[in-house]
Design a protein around this motif. Structure first.
Motif, PDB file in Angstrom:
ATOM      1  N   SER A   7      23.189  24.084  19.983  1.00 46.66           N
ATOM      2  CA  SER A   7      23.243  25.507  20.318  1.00 46.66           C
ATOM      3  C   SER A   7      23.319  25.749  21.824  1.00 46.66           C
ATOM      4  O   SER A   7      23.242  26.886  22.280  1.00 46.66           O
ATOM      5  CB  SER A   7      22.026  26.223  19.743  1.00 46.66           C
ATOM      6  OG  SER A   7      20.855  25.724  20.350  1.00 46.66           O
ATOM      7  N   MET A   8      23.491  24.707  22.601  1.00 45.54           N
ATOM      8  CA  MET A   8      23.497  24.806  24.049  1.00 45.54           C
ATOM      9  C   MET A   8      24.855  25.293  24.558  1.00 45.54           C
ATOM     10  O   MET A   8      25.892  24.863  24.067  1.00 45.54           O
ATOM     11  CB  MET A   8      23.178  23.414  24.622  1.00 45.54           C
ATOM     12  CG  MET A   8      22.812  23.407  26.062  1.00 45.54           C
ATOM     13  SD  MET A   8      22.310  21.744  26.594  1.00 45.54           S
ATOM     14  CE  MET A   8      20.709  21.608  25.833  1.00 45.54           C
ATOM     15  N   ASP A   9      24.846  26.192  25.543  1.00 42.80           N
ATOM     16  CA  ASP A   9      26.100  26.609  26.151  1.00 42.80           C
ATOM     17  C   ASP A   9      26.514  25.604  27.222  1.00 42.80           C
ATOM     18  O   ASP A   9      25.790  24.647  27.508  1.00 42.80           O
ATOM     19  CB  ASP A   9      25.998  28.021  26.722  1.00 42.80           C
ATOM     20  CG  ASP A   9      25.029  28.148  27.891  1.00 42.80           C
ATOM     21  OD1 ASP A   9      24.458  27.130  28.339  1.00 42.80           O
ATOM     22  OD2 ASP A   9      24.842  29.288  28.364  1.00 42.80           O
ATOM     23  N   SER A  10      27.679  25.808  27.818  1.00 41.72           N
ATOM     24  CA  SER A  10      28.208  24.849  28.800  1.00 41.72           C
ATOM     25  C   SER A  10      27.280  24.657  29.992  1.00 41.72           C
ATOM     26  O   SER A  10      27.024  23.537  30.422  1.00 41.72           O
ATOM     27  CB  SER A  10      29.586  25.299  29.292  1.00 41.72           C
ATOM     28  OG  SER A  10      30.504  25.272  28.248  1.00 41.72           O
ATOM     29  N   ARG A  73      31.539  18.946  23.454  1.00 39.67           N
ATOM     30  CA  ARG A  73      32.467  19.181  22.351  1.00 39.67           C
ATOM     31  C   ARG A  73      32.251  18.150  21.268  1.00 39.67           C
ATOM     32  O   ARG A  73      31.637  17.118  21.483  1.00 39.67           O
ATOM     33  CB  ARG A  73      33.895  19.157  22.871  1.00 39.67           C
ATOM     34  CG  ARG A  73      34.223  17.851  23.577  1.00 39.67           C
ATOM     35  CD  ARG A  73      35.457  17.836  24.433  1.00 39.67           C
ATOM     36  NE  ARG A  73      36.649  18.340  23.818  1.00 39.67           N
ATOM     37  CZ  ARG A  73      37.748  18.612  24.495  1.00 39.67           C
ATOM     38  NH1 ARG A  73      37.770  18.410  25.782  1.00 39.67           N
ATOM     39  NH2 ARG A  73      38.801  19.047  23.895  1.00 39.67           N
ATOM     40  N   THR A  74      32.781  18.416  20.112  1.00 40.63           N
ATOM     41  CA  THR A  74      32.597  17.505  18.989  1.00 40.63           C
ATOM     42  C   THR A  74      33.763  16.529  18.848  1.00 40.63           C
ATOM     43  O   THR A  74      33.589  15.445  18.320  1.00 40.63           O
ATOM     44  CB  THR A  74      32.443  18.286  17.672  1.00 40.63           C
ATOM     45  OG1 THR A  74      33.576  19.145  17.507  1.00 40.63           O
ATOM     46  CG2 THR A  74      31.178  19.120  17.692  1.00 40.63           C
TER      47      THR A  74
END
Length: 97
Positions: A7-10, A73-74
């Motif tokens: 849930s972390m932003d950049s 990213r995944t």
């Protein structure tokens, strides 16, 4: 450290990277001279935004600069991502530390 980064932003991911680099630096036989988040460095042609900048000096007195481009990213990185990073490294690498 068991962080849930899903849930972390950049910016949070970049700050986590900075924290990890700081912890690594504390156990390394180096003297950190600069460890910063979101730095703009001059390049040959234009300035470049760097997510994490770590500059340090070894016990022998040699200065080093490591730059980090954080990608949360995944999927796998694309070739264009790597080429853009290499371009930034080459651009900011002309400047002596």
């Amino acid at each position: 450290m068991a962080e849930d980064t899903s849930s972390m932003d950049s910016a949070g991911y970049e700050l986590l990277t900075q924290l990890l680099v700081d912890r690594i630096s504390q156990g390394a036989p180096v003297t950190t001279t600069r460890l910063e988040h979101n730095v703009v460095l001059p390049g040959r042609a234009s300035p470049h935004q760097i997510d994490i900048l770590w500059e340090f000096t070894t016990q022998a007195g040699t200065a080093h600069r490591i730059i980090f481009e954080c990608k949360h990213r995944t999927g796998a990185l694309e070739q264009n991502d790597m080429l853009a990073f290499k371009g930034a490294v080459d651009e900011v690498g002309h400047e002596s530390i």
